[in-house]
Design an enzyme around this catalytic site. Structure first.
Site: not given
Ligand code: DX5
Ligand code: ZN
Length: 235
Positions: A73, A10, A37, A71, A184, A35
């Protein structure tokens, strides 16, 4: 089941002043998927990156053989999906709570030539899949509440992964079509084997990978990625 394991760094935890270099280095260390975000300070309490940045990294990501896994959000999703498809996204996933018309949003992603997926928050039931299995290419289970990197893995995700795996295996047995199961949040070299055993085949990891010392050695991610691969090999 599909025994290919994919690691998806990510970039939320990458050094944004050197994003292109970070992506090249982390993919060369043996990872598969970027990935990406996308947060809107509305669906989740944080604000990150959009189609402009996706477009900026598309060429170098694809040149090193990585897929871009967007991804979302954000809420709503339909207005922004075409922008990410145009910006080079290979996979686009969204949260069912963020779309008024889940079936339509999934179909839109496919129509634009991308792989589609649904994302489940820790408390969101898998029943959203009941009538759309044929429209998803990936199921993403959040193992933290979305919004921030660096949080702790929520253990109840393991049972939910088993449930999602059973749904996918039943669907694949019936149709012959594969669906990826991604996890994730809070994934690291110590828990990745247990998570794989519960049924995941695709692993997002942000802080566990990019948390490595910020030096300029292009091999700086090798150690953690090798440790993850070694744990996966033991499954
Ligand atoms: C959180 C994101 C993740 C995040 C994961 O909302 O969707 O992708 O970056 O980070 P780690 O691996 O540090 O939990
Ligand atoms: Zn994510």
């Amino acid at each position: 089941m599909d025994k290919t394991y994919r690691i998806a760094p990510s970039i939320l935890s990458a050094n944004f002043a050197k994003l292109g270099q970070e992506i090249e280095d982390v993919i060369k260390s043996g990872t598969d998927i970027v990935h990406f975000d996308v947060m809107d300070n509305h669906f989740v309490p944080n604000l990150t990156i959009g189609p402009l940045v996706c477009d900026a990294i598309r060429e170098l990501s694809h040149n090193v053989g990585a897929l871009i896994d967007v991804h979302l959000m954000v809420e709503p999703v339909d207005r922004i999906i075409p922008d990410f498809a145009k910006a080079g996204a290979d996979i686009i996933t969204f949260h069912p709570e963020a779309s008024r018309h889940i079936d339509r949003s999934l179909a839109m992603i496919r129509d634009l030539g991308c792989k589609s997926g649904l994302v489940f928050n820790p408390a969101t039931p898998l029943s959203y899949l009941d009538y759309v299995m044929d429209k998803v290419d990936m199921i993403l289970l959040m193992s933290v509440n979305p919004g921030f990197g660096g949080q702790k893995f929520i253990p109840s995700t393991l049972g939910k992964l088993k449930e999602a795996r059973a749904r996918i295996d039943a669907y694949t047995a019936e149709t012959g079509r594969q669906i990826w199961l991604e996890v994730d949040g809070g994934v690291n070299a110590s828990n990745i084997a247990e998570i794989a055993k519960a049924g995941a085949d695709t692993f997002v990891a942000g802080s566990a990978i990019f948390g490595a010392p910020q030096d300029t050695d292009p091999n700086r991610y090798d150690t953690v990625v090798k440790a993850m691969r070694a744990s996966l090999a033991s499954v």
